[in-house]
Design a protein around this motif. Sequence first.
Motif, short mmCIF file in Angstrom:
data_model
loop_
_atom_site.label_atom_id
_atom_site.label_comp_id
_atom_site.label_asym_id
_atom_site.label_seq_id
_atom_site.Cartn_x
_atom_site.Cartn_y
_atom_site.Cartn_z
N TRP A 186 -19.85 -10.22 -55.86
CA TRP A 186 -21.08 -10.94 -55.50
C TRP A 186 -21.05 -12.37 -56.03
CZ3 TRP A 186 -24.34 -10.51 -51.88
CH2 TRP A 186 -24.74 -9.27 -51.39
N GLY A 187 -20.52 -12.55 -57.24
CA GLY A 187 -20.43 -13.89 -57.79
C GLY A 187 -19.51 -14.78 -56.96
N ILE A 188 -18.43 -14.20 -56.48
CA ILE A 188 -17.50 -14.95 -55.64
C ILE A 188 -18.17 -15.36 -54.33
CG2 ILE A 188 -15.35 -14.77 -54.32
CD1 ILE A 188 -14.37 -12.83 -56.53
N ILE A 189 -18.88 -14.43 -53.71
CA ILE A 189 -19.57 -14.72 -52.45
C ILE A 189 -20.59 -15.84 -52.63
CG2 ILE A 189 -21.23 -13.77 -50.79
CD1 ILE A 189 -19.73 -11.10 -51.05
N ALA A 190 -21.38 -15.77 -53.70
CA ALA A 190 -22.40 -16.79 -53.95
C ALA A 190 -21.77 -18.16 -54.19
CB ALA A 190 -23.26 -16.40 -55.15
N SER A 191 -20.64 -18.18 -54.91
CA SER A 191 -19.98 -19.45 -55.19
C SER A 191 -19.41 -20.07 -53.91
CB SER A 191 -18.86 -19.23 -56.22
OG SER A 191 -19.38 -18.78 -57.45
N ILE A 192 -18.86 -19.22 -53.04
CA ILE A 192 -18.32 -19.74 -51.78
C ILE A 192 -19.45 -20.31 -50.91
CG2 ILE A 192 -17.16 -19.13 -49.63
CD1 ILE A 192 -15.57 -17.06 -51.19
N PHE A 193 -20.54 -19.59 -50.81
CA PHE A 193 -21.67 -20.08 -50.01
C PHE A 193 -22.18 -21.41 -50.55
CE2 PHE A 193 -26.31 -20.33 -49.35
CZ PHE A 193 -26.33 -20.41 -47.96
N ALA A 194 -22.31 -21.50 -51.88
CA ALA A 194 -22.75 -22.75 -52.48
C ALA A 194 -21.76 -23.87 -52.19
CB ALA A 194 -22.92 -22.58 -53.98
N GLY A 195 -20.48 -23.57 -52.26
CA GLY A 195 -19.47 -24.57 -51.96
C GLY A 195 -19.56 -25.06 -50.53
N GLN A 196 -19.81 -24.15 -49.59
CA GLN A 196 -19.96 -24.54 -48.19
C GLN A 196 -21.17 -25.45 -47.99
OE1 GLN A 196 -20.18 -20.89 -45.97
NE2 GLN A 196 -17.96 -20.60 -45.93
N VAL A 197 -22.27 -25.11 -48.68
CA VAL A 197 -23.48 -25.91 -48.55
C VAL A 197 -23.29 -27.30 -49.14
CG1 VAL A 197 -25.88 -26.12 -49.31
CG2 VAL A 197 -25.02 -23.94 -48.46
N PHE A 198 -22.74 -27.38 -50.35
CA PHE A 198 -22.51 -28.68 -50.99
C PHE A 198 -21.60 -29.55 -50.13
CE2 PHE A 198 -23.31 -26.54 -55.28
CZ PHE A 198 -24.61 -27.02 -55.34
N SER A 199 -20.57 -28.93 -49.57
CA SER A 199 -19.64 -29.68 -48.72
C SER A 199 -20.31 -30.17 -47.45
CB SER A 199 -18.44 -28.79 -48.37
OG SER A 199 -17.54 -29.47 -47.52
N ALA A 200 -21.15 -29.32 -46.84
CA ALA A 200 -21.84 -29.71 -45.61
C ALA A 200 -22.82 -30.85 -45.87
CB ALA A 200 -22.58 -28.51 -45.03
N VAL A 201 -23.51 -30.83 -47.00
CA VAL A 201 -24.49 -31.87 -47.33
C VAL A 201 -23.81 -33.20 -47.61
CG1 VAL A 201 -26.22 -32.60 -49.02
CG2 VAL A 201 -26.21 -30.25 -48.17
#
Length: 538
Positions: A186-201
């Motif tokens: 779960w921690g890995i999934i959350a970190s990946i999602f956050a990374g995708q969002v930061f990159s998109a912004v």
Amino acid sequence: MSPLNHAAAHQVTENELEKGGDLKESSINIATTGGDVHRDSATSYADELDRPPTPVLLKDRLAKWNAKVEGLAGVEGRGITRVLPEEKRGGGVMGYLQMFTLWFSINVVGNNLILGFFGPLVFNLAWVDCVCIVLFANGLSACGAAYISTFGPQSGHRTMILGRYFMGYWPSKITCILNIILNVGWGIIASIFAGQVFSAVNGAGLTIAVGCVISALCIGLVATFGIAILHIYERYAWIPQVFALLVLVGSAGRNFNTSFPSTGSPGTITANRCSFFAFEFSTIIGFSAVGADFYVYYPTNTSKRLTFLMTWSGMWTALIFVNLIGVAIATGVSANPAWSDAYSTSSGALVLACYEGLGGFGGFCTVILALGGVANNAPATYAAALSIQVLGRYAKAVPRWVWCLILMIIELVCAVAGRNDLFHIFENFLPLMSYWASPWLMIVVEEHLIFRALRGVPFDWTAWEDKKRLPVGIAALISWLIGWAGAIIGMYQVWYEGPVAAKVGGGHGGDIGAWLAIAFTCITYPPLRYLELKKFGR
């Protein structure tokens, strides 16, 4: 509430508490009453002495440095040792409200939007189908964690320690390992999602990898401080998340397509409904294996009914709120070229596209949702560290906060390595949770209700380290493995299709692994446990 007011901040540090082998018998005054061990004021926080001493791994400068860290304000020094009744504090109305806000904050987060995406985008289901499945699957799954959570106040034990009372000392280590994998995942999934969002912004200015690092560090930091800071953080973390989600609904609502139809033959639709229900059920059934971890400092007279109700309602309301927004977004992807292009890039890019027209404010809201992964996964990392300590004496000798830091590094590295495969991780990882957690939960329920409550045999909470007073575990292990066999023949995954699952929907295939696992375990455990009690008496 100040961290110093939390019961976790008023305790002997783990460095002193766990080194039972170093305590002098002359300094301890023991009087046994009703199965509990009581001591004088000098050692009132020492745990039961019916356990083997913990090896001392930290010596000299390392031990002094560890003591300084555990002595910091707000840092929890305790690991898996039992919280005795005299150490418990709080409760009351605010305590029950904290139960609700804890689980509401954990689940009202942006990465749970992705779960809703799967209904229309992967399983091709209509809005109405998805709404019904989200409501009932999450309502059923939340019962698991709510039920387990009622053991926390009365026992003072962490969930995986409780597992020893149901699975036995040695078999319970298997579920500990699976629980560690589950929570780290779960921690890995959350970190990946956050990374995708930061990159998109930030566009080309910030890679997904950097975003993964930021998220993993934040998750690890909160988990390292422990239960006091965790409860305080979760008390307020839901506010910005709800704000950002409501702004998202207002911005993207015009593109939602609630008339989106289910596609495929009747058999295919039936199979997809089964699979999406199983997928949603898998979302939080894994929380059953951590449900008691956050309530061990609550008083022993805490109401079981209110504990169940507040835990269940906090989880269910948060999940249906976020999941249904995710479903609504997914219904508009096919008709909105901008959303479709964003979705082909990443889930984070799709979330950002939903704030189209809001400029920098939309990006700000997207970042808020990305940081929601901290509220969702700091508790999971905290629980995983405790599960490691349950594995053995040497693992227990390493301080909890050290394990949190190690897990943070593992999550960081794995998130960076898997940053381009988030949907595949979701699709393949989440169902596995229910395959092991569901039969484990069924064993807990049957042992508690049939072999304890019905027979009038109470739990001896002081026996947590005594193999001779815990169940042998043969019946639990065999029935749990039989449950796994049911899961194997009923699972329907990209990498494997069970023979029974393949028959669902007239041969189209649907996932029913969790239900077969529950059924097989439910049938086999009672007779096996009866024979075990007759043979061994425990």
